[in-house]
Write a protein that holds these residues in place. Structure first.
Motif, mmCIF file in Angstrom:
data_model
loop_
_atom_site.group_PDB
_atom_site.id
_atom_site.type_symbol
_atom_site.label_atom_id
_atom_site.label_comp_id
_atom_site.label_asym_id
_atom_site.label_seq_id
_atom_site.Cartn_x
_atom_site.Cartn_y
_atom_site.Cartn_z
ATOM 1 N N GLU A 147 0.829 -1.315 -0.138
ATOM 2 C CA GLU A 147 0.121 0.051 -0.126
ATOM 3 C C GLU A 147 0.969 1.278 -0.016
ATOM 4 O OE1 GLU A 147 -3.643 -1.914 2.578
ATOM 5 O OE2 GLU A 147 -2.998 -0.383 3.359
ATOM 6 N N THR A 148 0.491 2.303 -0.734
ATOM 7 C CA THR A 148 1.099 3.476 -0.935
ATOM 8 C C THR A 148 0.411 4.713 -0.342
ATOM 9 O OG1 THR A 148 2.333 2.708 -2.779
ATOM 10 C CG2 THR A 148 2.389 4.998 -2.470
ATOM 11 N N TYR A 149 1.098 5.679 0.487
ATOM 12 C CA TYR A 149 0.342 6.613 1.207
ATOM 13 C C TYR A 149 1.132 7.827 1.049
ATOM 14 C CZ TYR A 149 -2.025 3.122 3.984
ATOM 15 O OH TYR A 149 -3.049 2.083 4.232
ATOM 16 N N ALA A 150 0.374 9.090 0.910
ATOM 17 C CA ALA A 150 1.179 10.217 1.010
ATOM 18 C C ALA A 150 1.148 10.744 2.538
ATOM 19 C CB ALA A 150 0.379 11.464 0.275
ATOM 20 N N VAL A 151 2.064 10.948 2.992
ATOM 21 C CA VAL A 151 2.575 11.065 4.552
ATOM 22 C C VAL A 151 2.900 12.638 4.729
ATOM 23 C CG1 VAL A 151 3.726 10.604 6.780
ATOM 24 C CG2 VAL A 151 3.287 8.728 4.950
ATOM 25 N N LYS A 152 1.896 13.129 5.518
ATOM 26 C CA LYS A 152 2.305 14.738 5.824
ATOM 27 C C LYS A 152 2.815 14.682 6.999
ATOM 28 C CE LYS A 152 0.456 19.241 5.685
ATOM 29 N NZ LYS A 152 -0.382 20.192 5.155
ATOM 30 N N PHE A 153 4.058 15.389 7.400
ATOM 31 C CA PHE A 153 4.631 15.691 8.367
ATOM 32 C C PHE A 153 4.407 16.962 9.019
ATOM 33 C CE2 PHE A 153 6.941 12.342 6.273
ATOM 34 C CZ PHE A 153 7.314 11.433 7.291
ATOM 35 N N ALA A 154 4.607 17.336 10.209
ATOM 36 C CA ALA A 154 4.309 18.331 11.006
ATOM 37 C C ALA A 154 5.138 19.555 10.474
ATOM 38 C CB ALA A 154 4.428 18.373 12.722
ATOM 39 N N GLY A 155 6.229 19.398 10.081
ATOM 40 C CA GLY A 155 7.242 20.378 9.465
ATOM 41 C C GLY A 155 6.658 20.981 8.048
ATOM 42 N N GLY A 156 5.646 20.224 7.758
ATOM 43 C CA GLY A 156 4.797 20.962 6.410
ATOM 44 C C GLY A 156 5.349 20.096 4.986
ATOM 45 N N LYS A 157 6.371 18.994 5.254
ATOM 46 C CA LYS A 157 6.563 18.258 4.044
ATOM 47 C C LYS A 157 5.716 17.112 4.039
ATOM 48 C CE LYS A 157 11.346 19.459 3.220
ATOM 49 N NZ LYS A 157 11.746 19.859 1.885
ATOM 50 N N THR A 158 5.364 16.691 2.581
ATOM 51 C CA THR A 158 4.489 15.519 2.403
ATOM 52 C C THR A 158 5.695 14.345 1.691
ATOM 53 O OG1 THR A 158 2.386 16.512 2.600
ATOM 54 C CG2 THR A 158 2.463 14.483 1.251
ATOM 55 N N ALA A 159 5.659 13.382 1.928
ATOM 56 C CA ALA A 159 6.489 12.259 1.356
ATOM 57 C C ALA A 159 5.576 11.113 1.004
ATOM 58 C CB ALA A 159 7.676 11.766 2.088
ATOM 59 N N ILE A 160 6.006 10.329 -0.086
ATOM 60 C CA ILE A 160 5.305 8.934 -0.448
ATOM 61 C C ILE A 160 5.787 7.893 0.046
ATOM 62 C CG2 ILE A 160 4.297 7.792 -2.493
ATOM 63 C CD1 ILE A 160 3.045 10.546 -2.218
ATOM 64 N N TRP A 161 5.237 7.016 0.817
ATOM 65 C CA TRP A 161 5.599 6.024 1.400
ATOM 66 C C TRP A 161 4.703 4.722 1.209
ATOM 67 C CZ3 TRP A 161 9.740 4.822 4.874
ATOM 68 C CH2 TRP A 161 10.505 5.903 4.963
ATOM 69 N N SER A 162 5.670 3.691 1.022
ATOM 70 C CA SER A 162 4.851 2.398 0.697
ATOM 71 C C SER A 162 5.358 1.284 1.774
ATOM 72 C CB SER A 162 5.314 1.773 -0.648
ATOM 73 O OG SER A 162 4.788 2.531 -1.676
ATOM 74 N N ILE A 163 4.351 0.410 2.255
ATOM 75 C CA ILE A 163 4.637 -0.597 3.148
ATOM 76 C C ILE A 163 3.709 -1.767 2.824
ATOM 77 C CG2 ILE A 163 2.405 0.574 4.199
ATOM 78 C CD1 ILE A 163 3.646 -0.609 7.148
ATOM 79 N N GLY A 164 4.186 -2.866 2.900
ATOM 80 C CA GLY A 164 3.760 -4.093 2.362
ATOM 81 C C GLY A 164 4.354 -5.205 2.862
ATOM 82 N N HIS A 165 4.101 -6.382 2.025
ATOM 83 C CA HIS A 165 4.454 -7.823 2.356
ATOM 84 C C HIS A 165 4.390 -8.300 3.618
ATOM 85 C CE1 HIS A 165 6.241 -7.802 -1.730
ATOM 86 N NE2 HIS A 165 6.441 -6.525 -1.555
ATOM 87 N N ARG A 166 3.001 -7.967 4.126
ATOM 88 C CA ARG A 166 2.764 -8.421 5.613
ATOM 89 C C ARG A 166 2.496 -9.848 5.581
ATOM 90 N NH1 ARG A 166 -2.554 -6.199 8.547
ATOM 91 N NH2 ARG A 166 -3.478 -7.091 6.717
ATOM 92 N N LYS A 167 3.453 -10.458 6.612
ATOM 93 C CA LYS A 167 3.282 -12.239 6.954
ATOM 94 C C LYS A 167 3.013 -12.131 8.144
ATOM 95 C CE LYS A 167 4.666 -16.488 5.298
ATOM 96 N NZ LYS A 167 5.505 -17.275 4.466
ATOM 97 N N ASN A 168 2.180 -13.023 9.043
ATOM 98 C CA ASN A 168 2.170 -13.137 10.374
ATOM 99 C C ASN A 168 2.209 -11.904 11.087
ATOM 100 O OD1 ASN A 168 2.232 -16.025 10.170
ATOM 101 N ND2 ASN A 168 4.419 -16.192 9.719
ATOM 102 N N GLY A 169 1.538 -10.826 10.604
ATOM 103 C CA GLY A 169 1.702 -9.656 11.363
ATOM 104 C C GLY A 169 2.622 -8.735 11.296
ATOM 105 N N LYS A 170 3.818 -9.190 10.546
ATOM 106 C CA LYS A 170 4.949 -8.377 10.286
ATOM 107 C C LYS A 170 5.392 -7.944 8.884
ATOM 108 C CE LYS A 170 7.563 -9.844 14.230
ATOM 109 N NZ LYS A 170 8.712 -10.200 14.877
ATOM 110 N N TYR A 171 5.798 -6.769 8.561
ATOM 111 C CA TYR A 171 5.938 -6.179 7.139
ATOM 112 C C TYR A 171 7.246 -6.465 6.706
ATOM 113 C CZ TYR A 171 1.466 -4.059 8.193
ATOM 114 O OH TYR A 171 0.055 -3.786 8.616
#
Length: 119
Positions: free
Chosen positions: A87-111
């Motif tokens: 899954e890919t997300y746009a992550v906005k940080f308190a400092g004002g920047k937005t970055a694109i992050w991906s997370i996945g390949h979950r197996k047994n609750g771990k990524y």
């Protein structure tokens, strides 16, 4: 008959929207927050992601910390199914920047994957 078909179409659209809302956002938020604090969350990260995080922590932690706390996460897309899903997300940080992050390949609750695609 028309009412039943319309109700079924609405239910199917709602299910599709829910399925595409993303499930990994809370885990991504926690990974980023803990890494910014100097810790790789071993209860969320599978090997070799955990080893890579620990090896890169001296370089990653100051940069993530400088961005500020994690604010809004906006789901962009999901690809794959089961333990190949990313899954890919746009992550906005308190400092004002937005970055694109991906997370996945979950197996047994771990990524097995978490990475940034930049701004």
């Amino acid at each position: 008959m028309h009412t039943i078909i319309t109700a079924a179409a609405i239910a199917m659209a709602a299910a599709a929207t829910a399925a595409e809302a993303g499930d990994y956002g809370p885990a991504l938020r926690r990974m980023l927050t803990e890494t910014a604090g100097g810790r790789c969350p071993d209860d969320l990260m599978a090997e070799p992601l955990l080893s890579a995080c620990r090896a890169q922590l001296p370089q990653m932690q100051p940069g993530l910390s400088a961005l500020g706390t994690v604010g809004d996460l906006s789901f962009i897309k999901g690809e794959g199914d089961g333990d190949t899903r990313v899954e890919t997300y746009a992550v906005k940080f308190a400092g004002g920047k937005t970055a694109i992050w991906s997370i996945g390949h979950r197996k047994n609750g771990k990524y097995g994957a978490a990475y940034s695609l930049g701004e």
